[in-house]
Design a protein around this motif. Structure first.
Motif, PDB file in Angstrom:
ATOM      1  N   HIS A  91       0.850  -1.192   0.000  1.00 44.80           N
ATOM      2  CA  HIS A  91       0.000   0.000   0.000  1.00 44.80           C
ATOM      3  C   HIS A  91       0.883   1.238   0.000  1.00 44.80           C
ATOM      4  O   HIS A  91       1.973   1.246   0.587  1.00 44.80           O
ATOM      5  N   ASN A  92       0.404   2.296  -0.634  1.00 49.27           N
ATOM      6  CA  ASN A  92       1.268   3.476  -0.784  1.00 49.27           C
ATOM      7  C   ASN A  92       1.559   4.192   0.533  1.00 49.27           C
ATOM      8  O   ASN A  92       2.478   5.001   0.605  1.00 49.27           O
ATOM      9  N   ASP A  93       0.821   3.858   1.615  1.00 47.82           N
ATOM     10  CA  ASP A  93       1.158   4.486   2.895  1.00 47.82           C
ATOM     11  C   ASP A  93       2.399   3.857   3.537  1.00 47.82           C
ATOM     12  O   ASP A  93       2.886   4.326   4.567  1.00 47.82           O
ATOM     13  N   GLN A  94       2.928   2.776   2.922  1.00 42.85           N
ATOM     14  CA  GLN A  94       4.153   2.156   3.430  1.00 42.85           C
ATOM     15  C   GLN A  94       5.422   2.744   2.806  1.00 42.85           C
ATOM     16  O   GLN A  94       6.532   2.406   3.216  1.00 42.85           O
ATOM     17  N   GLU A  99       7.321   7.668  -2.330  1.00 45.61           N
ATOM     18  CA  GLU A  99       7.633   7.230  -3.690  1.00 45.61           C
ATOM     19  C   GLU A  99       6.590   6.220  -4.179  1.00 45.61           C
ATOM     20  O   GLU A  99       5.864   5.610  -3.394  1.00 45.61           O
ATOM     21  N   GLY A 100       6.552   6.027  -5.503  1.00 43.55           N
ATOM     22  CA  GLY A 100       5.644   5.044  -6.091  1.00 43.55           C
ATOM     23  C   GLY A 100       6.332   3.735  -6.401  1.00 43.55           C
ATOM     24  O   GLY A 100       5.719   2.666  -6.362  1.00 43.55           O
ATOM     25  N   VAL A 101       7.625   3.814  -6.721  1.00 47.06           N
ATOM     26  CA  VAL A 101       8.399   2.622  -7.082  1.00 47.06           C
ATOM     27  C   VAL A 101       9.783   2.726  -6.445  1.00 47.06           C
ATOM     28  O   VAL A 101      10.396   3.798  -6.456  1.00 47.06           O
ATOM     29  N   ARG A 102      10.250   1.619  -5.878  1.00 40.53           N
ATOM     30  CA  ARG A 102      11.629   1.540  -5.383  1.00 40.53           C
ATOM     31  C   ARG A 102      12.277   0.317  -6.024  1.00 40.53           C
ATOM     32  O   ARG A 102      11.811  -0.807  -5.841  1.00 40.53           O
ATOM     33  N   VAL A 103      13.366   0.548  -6.769  1.00 38.70           N
ATOM     34  CA  VAL A 103      14.053  -0.515  -7.510  1.00 38.70           C
ATOM     35  C   VAL A 103      15.333  -0.884  -6.780  1.00 38.70           C
ATOM     36  O   VAL A 103      16.162  -0.012  -6.481  1.00 38.70           O
ATOM     37  N   LYS A 109      22.624  -0.910  -5.426  1.00 35.03           N
ATOM     38  CA  LYS A 109      22.060   0.416  -5.683  1.00 35.03           C
ATOM     39  C   LYS A 109      20.536   0.385  -5.552  1.00 35.03           C
ATOM     40  O   LYS A 109      19.888  -0.617  -5.867  1.00 35.03           O
ATOM     41  N   GLU A 110      19.957   1.493  -5.044  1.00 27.75           N
ATOM     42  CA  GLU A 110      18.502   1.639  -4.963  1.00 27.75           C
ATOM     43  C   GLU A 110      18.094   2.916  -5.690  1.00 27.75           C
ATOM     44  O   GLU A 110      18.747   3.951  -5.542  1.00 27.75           O
ATOM     45  N   VAL A 111      17.009   2.824  -6.461  1.00 29.90           N
ATOM     46  CA  VAL A 111      16.515   3.981  -7.203  1.00 29.90           C
ATOM     47  C   VAL A 111      15.020   4.095  -6.966  1.00 29.90           C
ATOM     48  O   VAL A 111      14.294   3.089  -6.997  1.00 29.90           O
ATOM     49  N   THR A 112      14.537   5.302  -6.701  1.00 34.58           N
ATOM     50  CA  THR A 112      13.101   5.516  -6.491  1.00 34.58           C
ATOM     51  C   THR A 112      12.511   6.333  -7.632  1.00 34.58           C
ATOM     52  O   THR A 112      13.209   7.115  -8.289  1.00 34.58           O
ATOM     53  N   HIS A 113      11.202   6.139  -7.833  1.00 32.57           N
ATOM     54  CA  HIS A 113      10.455   6.905  -8.837  1.00 32.57           C
ATOM     55  C   HIS A 113       9.156   7.381  -8.190  1.00 32.57           C
ATOM     56  O   HIS A 113       8.517   6.620  -7.452  1.00 32.57           O
ATOM     57  N   PRO A 114       8.788   8.621  -8.455  1.00 36.01           N
ATOM     58  CA  PRO A 114       7.662   9.212  -7.713  1.00 36.01           C
ATOM     59  C   PRO A 114       6.308   8.563  -7.975  1.00 36.01           C
ATOM     60  O   PRO A 114       5.464   8.528  -7.090  1.00 36.01           O
TER      61      PRO A 114
END
Length: 766
Positions: A91-94, A99-103, A109-114
């Motif tokens: 759920h997005n509250d976690q 962020e919307g996506v965490r790779v 390496k970690e990359v986030t996307h909104p």
């Protein structure tokens, strides 16, 4: 809200209130460390996660199924887009930072996307992305979905028939930690052998498996019913695994459910137009709601959910009971504190216990290091064995490979495979080490086990190896002088082609000469025939003389007119000559002679044309000579090729041996690099394991020392306190006991309430 989810939330709320009340009490009574432990339990329950792993073959419809649960199309789900990573749907509250996506990449390496848009998700989770399976370890997707509320996490795994190295370990590890696993069959082919083999493996990892029979809308009711498909699936399972039990089977049509729920119209049955009532009916026949209710009931009323609520209650009860006992003992001591010598004796005893506790800590540290050392020696021995076996495995592959081209192709993959294999071995042994260590913790430090386990390091080990280790492809760069052979063969082949063309020409000339001979003989026969052919008879007809009787005036000497007058009309005979046959004969003869002359002239012209004087035997002889030259040329080419093959075989063996030796050196270098990396990680891990235990043990022993020191201070105070001061301490302790009893009473009632509830189990069909 779903009734099962609501019931669970009510029980969870009661547990959280109990923990909060307990923590507040402990803080008020100067037990900060114990209060923090209870608050940790509070946070753990508050963030409680229901983890569900979805597994199955490619094209079983896992992504469509997850989209249907989400109520919208987030994940790529077409036949050309397959899942390539392990994806965690939360759920997005976690999300930590909204962020919307965490790779999570394999290199750490970690990359986030909104935004968790379809386009972003597709780029990182499907085979349409660039090197997704090779570079990405897992992806967290934070979605606004009602199904994911209250801590539900869905794990989307790649198809089992193509799972990438590293993803298998992540998937299996998650299966072991999950509340349940959903195994998906597709209704068109319900239960291949590979399906059942993985299902059997899955049962060894997870006791709670629900089977979803997806794509039921694809069943042709004219050929078989849904009930028949389910019966056949059960029969197939029993045939494959007669001793195994088949879990519950829930038939659904994920696509029908997604069509009914998706905000944007989706094409189904050749239309995108449907009324709300039609959508409601489509959702009903899809079977998805029945499945969701069943799953949520298990998640909120299953054994794991129950234990996750009961365990913190039991921990709080243990802490508070000790507090109560200490307070009751204090009251008793104060009420009976009349003997100064006895109090002084207690003080001496406490001082000895405090000193002894310090010695115990050093003793515990040595014992912990000793036990950790034993475990890690076994770990190291196992890894050494794995390394030897891995080396033998690839050396055997190397030894069995006799094709230079295949060897070059395979050897490019060896090093990466070695890293992947040893990472897998390391991960499995690390999990086993963790399990064995937890057993020791439970046996020796049962009261502190939960705290210690929370401190244990989380392993996310990935072997990288020496990046400079690479295959020298120049070893394989050889053509054994094939250009010279090709040039020789090319020239000889041209000569042979020219000879074949000349032979073909001679054969044509020979055939033409033979044809002319036959034609000449034929024409001569025709000329002879034409010369001898005569349609006319040899006798020419003569003039025909005949007498003809006539009737009329006889012509006499007197004259016509006079005769008529004197004699009148009478019969008389007249002799005539007929040469018409002679004329016809002469005409026919002239015509016949003319035709024969023309025919003879025509045949003579043809004879003159055909009669070239060429002898076919001359052509045949020339062709035969050229054929022999051609055969010699071909034999020469074959000889050169045979010599080249022998040279290639001889030189190739040398190159093959050299290449194998080079690859064997690379394998040794890779294993040395890996061993160094493993040893480094093991040293750090060993220290972390030991320190995780020592830290908690030290905290607890120090806490015990603190308690004993406070008790010591009270004992000393008892020697000098007045009656009023003692009564004040007794009143405070009595109030503390009363507060503890109230909290304990609430805890006992709540644990009883949870214990009497029947645990929901996933039924098993025999």
């Amino acid at each position: 809200m779903n009734q099962f989810r609501q019931s669970y939330q009510e029980k969870k709320s009661k547990v959280l209130n109990l923990l909060k009340t307990s923590a507040d009490f402990l803080l008020e009574n100067q037990s900060e460390q114990q209060a923090e432990s209870v608050l940790d339990l509070f946070r753990q329950v508050e963030k409680g996660i229901f983890s569900i792993v979805v597994v199955g073959e490619f094209s079983a419809g896992k992504s469509t199924f997850l989209n249907a649960l989400m109520g919208s199309r987030y994940l790529p789900s077409t036949s050309s887009e397959t899942t390539a990573t392990v994806n965690f749907l939360k759920h997005n509250d976690q999300a930590e930072n909204g962020e919307g996506v965490r790779v999570f990449y394999k290199d750490g390496k970690e990359v986030t996307h909104p935004e968790a848009s379809f386009e972003t998700i597709e780029k990182f989770v499907s085979t349409k992305g660039e090197n997704v399976a090779q570079t990405i370890s897992k992806v967290d997707l934070y979605l606004n979905s009602k199904f994911l509320e209250d801590g539900v996490t869905l794990v989307d795994s790649p198809g089992l028939n193509g799972i990438a190295s590293g993803h298998k370990e992540v998937t299996e590890s998650q299966i072991e930690r999950s509340h349940a696993s959903i195994f998906m069959f597709k209704a068109q082919q319900p239960g291949s052998k590979s399906d059942f083999e993985f299902l059997s493996h899955l049962k060894s990892k997870c006791n709670n498996i629900i089977i979803v029979l997806n794509q039921i809308d694809s069943i042709n009711e004219d050929e078989q019913s849904l009930e028949t498909v389910i019966i056949n699936l059960k029969k197939s399972f029993k045939t494959q695994f007669p001793e195994e039990n088949l879990p519950e089977i829930w038939p659904v049509s994920a696509f029908q459910a997604l069509v009914a729920r998706n905000k944007k119209p989706l094409e189904y049955l050749k239309t995108t137009e449907r009324t709300p009532a039609e959508c409601e009916n489509l959702l009903k026949v899809s079977g998805i709601e029945n499945f969701e209710n069943r799953l949520l009931k298990f998640l909120t009323q299953g054994e794991k959910a129950k234990s996750e609520l009961l365990a913190p209650i039991e921990s709080v009860k243990s802490i508070l009971l000790v507090k109560k006992q200490n307070a009751v003992q204090l009251i008793s001591d104060l009420e009976n504190a009349t003997d100064t010598e006895e109090i002084q004796s207690h003080i001496i005893t406490l001082e000895k216990e405090i000193a002894e506790t310090g010695k115990n800590l050093a003793k515990e540290e040595n014992e912990i290091y000793s036990q950790v050392g034993i475990l890690f020696r076994d770990f190291e021995d196992g890894i050494k064995s794995d390394t030897r076996e891995t080396k033998e495995k690839y050396l055997k592959k190397l030894d069995n490979n006799e094709d230079l081209e295949e060897l070059e192709t395979d050897s490019q993959k060896y090093i990466a495979k070695i890293y992947a294999d040893l990472t897998s071995h390391y991960t499995l042994r690390d999990e086993k080490l963790g399990e064995e260590f937890k057993k020791i913790i439970q046996e020796r430090f049962s009261e502190m086990a939960l705290e210690i386990e929370k401190k244990l390091p989380v392993s996310d080990f990935q072997l990288n190896g020496d990046k400079n280790i690479s295959l020298d492809t120049k070893i394989f760069e050889t053509n054994f002088g094939i250009e010279d052979l090709d040039e020789q063969v090319k020239l000889a082949s041209k000569e042979i082609a020219d000879l074949e063309a000349e032979i073909a020409k001679l054969n044509i000339n020979s055939a033409e000469a033979k044809y002319n001979e036959r034609k000449l003989d034929q024409l001569k026969q025709e000329r002879l025939h034409a010369k001898n052919s005569n349609k006319m008879t040899d006798i020419r007809p003569g003039v025909e003389h005949r007498k003809v009787t006539r009737y009329g005036y006889r012509k006499g000497l007197v004259g016509g007119a006079w005769g008529v007058l004197i004699a009148g009309q009478k019969e008389y005979i007249e002799e005539i000559s007929d040469d018409s046959a002679q004329k016809v004969y002469d005409d026919e003869k002239r015509k016949n002679d003319s035709e024969r002359a023309a025919e003879m002239q025509k045949i003579n012209a043809q004879i003159d044309k055909v009669n070239t004087g060429e002898n076919p035997e001359i052509f045949n002889h020339k062709a035969s000579e050229l054929e022999k030259i051609k055969e010699r040329k071909e034999a020469e080419i074959e000889k050169r090729r045979a010599e080249f093959r022998l040279k290639v075989e001889k030189d190739g063996k040398k190159i093959l041996r050299k290449a194998k030796s080079h690859i064997e050196d690379l394998i040794d270098d890779a294993l040395k690099s890996v061993t160094k990396e493993i040893n480094s990680d093991l040293r750090a891990k060993k220290e972390n394991y030991a320190q995780s235990v020592i830290t908690i043990v030290a905290e607890n022993l120090n806490q015990l020392v603190s308690i004993k020191k406070k008790e010591l201070e009270l004992k000393k105070k008892m020697l000098s306190s007045s009656v009023d001061e003692k009564n004040e301490i007794i009143a405070s302790a009595t109030s503390k006991v009363s507060a503890i009893e109230n909290i304990l009473g609430e805890a006992v009632m709540l644990s009883s309430e949870l214990e009497v509830e029947e645990v929901d189990l996933i039924k098993v069909n025999n």
